[in-house]
Design a protein around this motif. Structure first.
Motif, PDB file in Angstrom:
ATOM      1  N   MET A   1       0.825  -1.173   0.050  1.00  8.35           N
ATOM      2  CA  MET A   1       0.028  -0.107   0.052  1.00  8.35           C
ATOM      3  C   MET A   1       0.721   1.410   0.223  1.00  8.35           C
ATOM      4  SD  MET A   1      -3.120   0.810   2.336  1.00  8.35           S
ATOM      5  CE  MET A   1      -4.290   1.340   1.152  1.00  8.35           C
ATOM      6  N   LYS A   2       0.333   2.277  -0.713  1.00  3.68           N
ATOM      7  CA  LYS A   2       1.200   3.318  -0.834  1.00  3.68           C
ATOM      8  C   LYS A   2       0.749   4.470   0.497  1.00  3.68           C
ATOM      9  CE  LYS A   2       1.952   2.761  -5.487  1.00  3.68           C
ATOM     10  NZ  LYS A   2       1.624   3.046  -6.869  1.00  3.68           N
ATOM     11  N   TYR A   3       1.856   5.101   0.969  1.00  7.08           N
ATOM     12  CA  TYR A   3       1.467   6.195   1.936  1.00  7.08           C
ATOM     13  C   TYR A   3       2.482   7.232   1.861  1.00  7.08           C
ATOM     14  CZ  TYR A   3      -0.431   2.308   4.901  1.00  7.08           C
ATOM     15  OH  TYR A   3      -1.188   1.223   5.333  1.00  7.08           O
ATOM     16  N   ILE A   4       1.898   8.329   2.234  1.00  3.90           N
ATOM     17  CA  ILE A   4       2.635   9.725   2.227  1.00  3.90           C
ATOM     18  C   ILE A   4       2.913   9.941   3.625  1.00  3.90           C
ATOM     19  CG2 ILE A   4       0.595  11.266   2.206  1.00  3.90           C
ATOM     20  CD1 ILE A   4       2.187  13.032   0.476  1.00  3.90           C
ATOM     21  N   LEU A   5       4.075  10.291   3.898  1.00  4.73           N
ATOM     22  CA  LEU A   5       4.434  10.720   5.480  1.00  4.73           C
ATOM     23  C   LEU A   5       4.618  12.278   5.247  1.00  4.73           C
ATOM     24  CD1 LEU A   5       7.331   8.115   6.150  1.00  4.73           C
ATOM     25  CD2 LEU A   5       4.772   7.902   6.237  1.00  4.73           C
ATOM     26  N   LEU A   6       3.805  13.140   6.150  1.00  2.53           N
ATOM     27  CA  LEU A   6       3.716  14.401   5.994  1.00  2.53           C
ATOM     28  C   LEU A   6       4.310  14.888   7.363  1.00  2.53           C
ATOM     29  CD1 LEU A   6       0.051  14.926   4.933  1.00  2.53           C
ATOM     30  CD2 LEU A   6       2.270  15.214   3.553  1.00  2.53           C
ATOM     31  N   GLN A  32      17.721   3.610   2.058  1.00  2.00           N
ATOM     32  CA  GLN A  32      17.528   2.316   2.934  1.00  2.00           C
ATOM     33  C   GLN A  32      16.118   1.876   2.341  1.00  2.00           C
ATOM     34  OE1 GLN A  32      17.613   3.003   7.286  1.00  2.00           O
ATOM     35  NE2 GLN A  32      19.736   3.465   7.007  1.00  2.00           N
ATOM     36  N   LEU A  33      15.097   2.722   2.111  1.00  2.87           N
ATOM     37  CA  LEU A  33      13.726   2.238   1.733  1.00  2.87           C
ATOM     38  C   LEU A  33      14.011   2.254   0.300  1.00  2.87           C
ATOM     39  CD1 LEU A  33      11.596   5.436   3.454  1.00  2.87           C
ATOM     40  CD2 LEU A  33      11.489   2.657   3.665  1.00  2.87           C
ATOM     41  N   HIS A  34      14.760   2.852  -0.479  1.00  2.97           N
ATOM     42  CA  HIS A  34      14.793   2.701  -2.006  1.00  2.97           C
ATOM     43  C   HIS A  34      15.542   1.347  -2.405  1.00  2.97           C
ATOM     44  CE1 HIS A  34      16.809   3.047  -5.928  1.00  2.97           C
ATOM     45  NE2 HIS A  34      15.719   3.449  -6.194  1.00  2.97           N
ATOM     46  N   ALA A  35      16.583   1.077  -1.309  1.00  2.00           N
ATOM     47  CA  ALA A  35      17.212  -0.281  -1.460  1.00  2.00           C
ATOM     48  C   ALA A  35      16.180  -1.597  -1.117  1.00  2.00           C
ATOM     49  CB  ALA A  35      18.214  -0.562  -0.537  1.00  2.00           C
ATOM     50  N   LYS A  36      15.129  -1.285  -0.387  1.00  2.00           N
ATOM     51  CA  LYS A  36      14.075  -2.367  -0.230  1.00  2.00           C
ATOM     52  C   LYS A  36      12.879  -2.384  -1.445  1.00  2.00           C
ATOM     53  CE  LYS A  36      14.738  -2.095   4.795  1.00  2.00           C
ATOM     54  NZ  LYS A  36      13.857  -1.633   5.964  1.00  2.00           N
ATOM     55  N   GLY A  37      13.079  -1.167  -2.035  1.00  3.31           N
ATOM     56  CA  GLY A  37      11.963  -0.906  -3.221  1.00  3.31           C
ATOM     57  C   GLY A  37      10.769  -0.497  -2.683  1.00  3.31           C
ATOM     58  N   GLN A  38      10.824   0.171  -1.598  1.00  2.72           N
ATOM     59  CA  GLN A  38       9.655   0.903  -0.816  1.00  2.72           C
ATOM     60  C   GLN A  38       9.925   2.356  -1.136  1.00  2.72           C
ATOM     61  OE1 GLN A  38      10.670  -0.426   2.996  1.00  2.72           O
ATOM     62  NE2 GLN A  38       9.115  -2.080   3.016  1.00  2.72           N
ATOM     63  N   PHE A  39      10.711   2.855  -1.816  1.00  7.77           N
ATOM     64  CA  PHE A  39      10.823   4.444  -1.907  1.00  7.77           C
ATOM     65  C   PHE A  39      10.121   4.832  -3.069  1.00  7.77           C
ATOM     66  CE2 PHE A  39      13.085   8.366  -3.387  1.00  7.77           C
ATOM     67  CZ  PHE A  39      12.864   9.183  -2.234  1.00  7.77           C
ATOM     68  N   LEU A  40       9.079   5.911  -2.962  1.00  6.76           N
ATOM     69  CA  LEU A  40       8.388   6.376  -4.262  1.00  6.76           C
ATOM     70  C   LEU A  40       8.736   7.844  -4.593  1.00  6.76           C
ATOM     71  CD1 LEU A  40       5.008   4.732  -3.840  1.00  6.76           C
ATOM     72  CD2 LEU A  40       6.724   4.067  -5.214  1.00  6.76           C
ATOM     73  N   GLY A  41       9.342   8.550  -3.418  1.00  6.18           N
ATOM     74  CA  GLY A  41       9.696   9.979  -3.778  1.00  6.18           C
ATOM     75  C   GLY A  41       9.992  10.735  -2.368  1.00  6.18           C
ATOM     76  N   ALA A  42      10.319  11.986  -2.400  1.00  8.36           N
ATOM     77  CA  ALA A  42      10.530  12.673  -1.141  1.00  8.36           C
ATOM     78  C   ALA A  42      10.803  14.202  -1.533  1.00  8.36           C
ATOM     79  CB  ALA A  42      11.435  12.159  -0.040  1.00  8.36           C
ATOM     80  N   SER A  43      10.708  15.131  -0.851  1.00  6.74           N
ATOM     81  CA  SER A  43      10.994  16.335  -0.789  1.00  6.74           C
ATOM     82  C   SER A  43      10.940  17.212   0.412  1.00  6.74           C
ATOM     83  CB  SER A  43      10.569  17.047  -2.129  1.00  6.74           C
ATOM     84  OG  SER A  43      11.214  18.299  -2.307  1.00  6.74           O
ATOM     85  N   PRO A  44      11.904  18.068   0.865  1.00  6.15           N
ATOM     86  CA  PRO A  44      11.788  19.090   1.881  1.00  6.15           C
ATOM     87  C   PRO A  44      11.078  20.082   1.032  1.00  6.15           C
ATOM     88  CG  PRO A  44      14.069  18.947   1.275  1.00  6.15           C
ATOM     89  CD  PRO A  44      13.509  17.955   0.388  1.00  6.15           C
ATOM     90  N   LEU A  45      10.367  21.098   1.830  1.00 16.39           N
ATOM     91  CA  LEU A  45       9.746  22.162   1.343  1.00 16.39           C
ATOM     92  C   LEU A  45      10.336  23.509   1.820  1.00 16.39           C
ATOM     93  CD1 LEU A  45       5.885  21.217   2.112  1.00 16.39           C
ATOM     94  CD2 LEU A  45       7.339  20.932  -0.209  1.00 16.39           C
ATOM     95  N   GLY A  76       6.969  20.544   6.483  1.00 14.03           N
ATOM     96  CA  GLY A  76       8.227  20.886   6.410  1.00 14.03           C
ATOM     97  C   GLY A  76       8.776  20.055   4.922  1.00 14.03           C
ATOM     98  N   GLY A  77       7.844  18.774   4.815  1.00 14.77           N
ATOM     99  CA  GLY A  77       8.437  18.055   3.559  1.00 14.77           C
ATOM    100  C   GLY A  77       7.471  16.704   3.550  1.00 14.77           C
ATOM    101  N   TYR A  78       7.860  15.650   2.483  1.00 13.65           N
ATOM    102  CA  TYR A  78       7.012  14.620   2.540  1.00 13.65           C
ATOM    103  C   TYR A  78       7.890  13.521   2.006  1.00 13.65           C
ATOM    104  CZ  TYR A  78       7.079  15.115  -2.443  1.00 13.65           C
ATOM    105  OH  TYR A  78       7.567  15.242  -3.828  1.00 13.65           O
ATOM    106  N   VAL A  79       7.483  12.023   2.232  1.00 14.82           N
ATOM    107  CA  VAL A  79       7.828  11.110   1.746  1.00 14.82           C
ATOM    108  C   VAL A  79       6.907  10.169   1.171  1.00 14.82           C
ATOM    109  CG1 VAL A  79       9.506   9.012   2.361  1.00 14.82           C
ATOM    110  CG2 VAL A  79       9.948  11.114   3.447  1.00 14.82           C
ATOM    111  N   LEU A  80       7.069   9.643   0.109  1.00 10.03           N
ATOM    112  CA  LEU A  80       5.918   8.659  -0.504  1.00 10.03           C
ATOM    113  C   LEU A  80       6.753   7.466  -0.355  1.00 10.03           C
ATOM    114  CD1 LEU A  80       4.895  10.549  -3.694  1.00 10.03           C
ATOM    115  CD2 LEU A  80       3.592  10.008  -1.584  1.00 10.03           C
ATOM    116  N   ILE A  81       6.032   6.435   0.335  1.00  8.76           N
ATOM    117  CA  ILE A  81       6.554   5.081   0.579  1.00  8.76           C
ATOM    118  C   ILE A  81       5.298   3.999   0.091  1.00  8.76           C
ATOM    119  CG2 ILE A  81       7.927   5.692   2.363  1.00  8.76           C
ATOM    120  CD1 ILE A  81       5.953   4.403   4.243  1.00  8.76           C
ATOM    121  N   ASP A  82       6.014   2.800  -0.326  1.00 10.98           N
ATOM    122  CA  ASP A  82       5.067   1.611  -0.695  1.00 10.98           C
ATOM    123  C   ASP A  82       5.581   0.248   0.341  1.00 10.98           C
ATOM    124  OD1 ASP A  82       3.468  -0.143  -1.851  1.00 10.98           O
ATOM    125  OD2 ASP A  82       4.391  -0.064  -3.799  1.00 10.98           O
TER     126      ASP A  82
END
Length: 118
Positions: A1-6, A32-45, A76-82
């Motif tokens: 499942m995809k989640y956004i962490l705000l 670390q998330l990318h290495a597990k295939g769980q990282f979809l995107g992120a950015s500070p604001l 302040g930013g977000y991270v998208l994970i799966d």
């Protein structure tokens, strides 16, 4: 499942001396998330001073400098994970610096058919 962490925290919660280390911690977590295939995107604001809020109630466009609501904490930013479930999303979220000095809001994404893929 995809989640956004705000990531919410007060502006300046991390000192100038702390900021590079905290940013590196967040970057390491993303890798670390990318290495597990769980990282979809992120950015500070950028700070809220760079924000613009709009509304178009009753067909009238209103443009306001800054965030819509006056609050002490700001986004302040977000991270998208799966990840498989909410428990896993919580496990990831608690590792980010914002969880230690602010709040990380975890929201599942509603996957709408027809949205262009990036």
């Amino acid at each position: 499942m995809k989640y956004i962490l705000l990531m919410y925290h007060t502006e300046g919660v991390f000192t100038q001396d702390e900021m590079p280390g905290q940013m590196q911690l967040a970057l390491d977590l993303c890798h670390q998330l990318h290495a597990k295939g769980q990282f979809l995107g992120a950015s500070p604001l950028l700070p809220v001073s760079a924000a613009t809020s709009i509304s178009s109630k009753s067909g009238r466009l209103e443009v306001v400098d800054g965030p819509f609501a006056e609050t002490k904490e700001q986004l302040g930013g977000y991270v998208l994970i799966d990840v498989p479930n909410l428990d896993d999303a919580i496990e990831v979220a608690q590792k980010f610096p914002a969880a230690k000095r602010g709040t990380v809001e975890i929201r599942p994404l509603f996957e709408l058919e027809g949205i262009p893929k990036v």
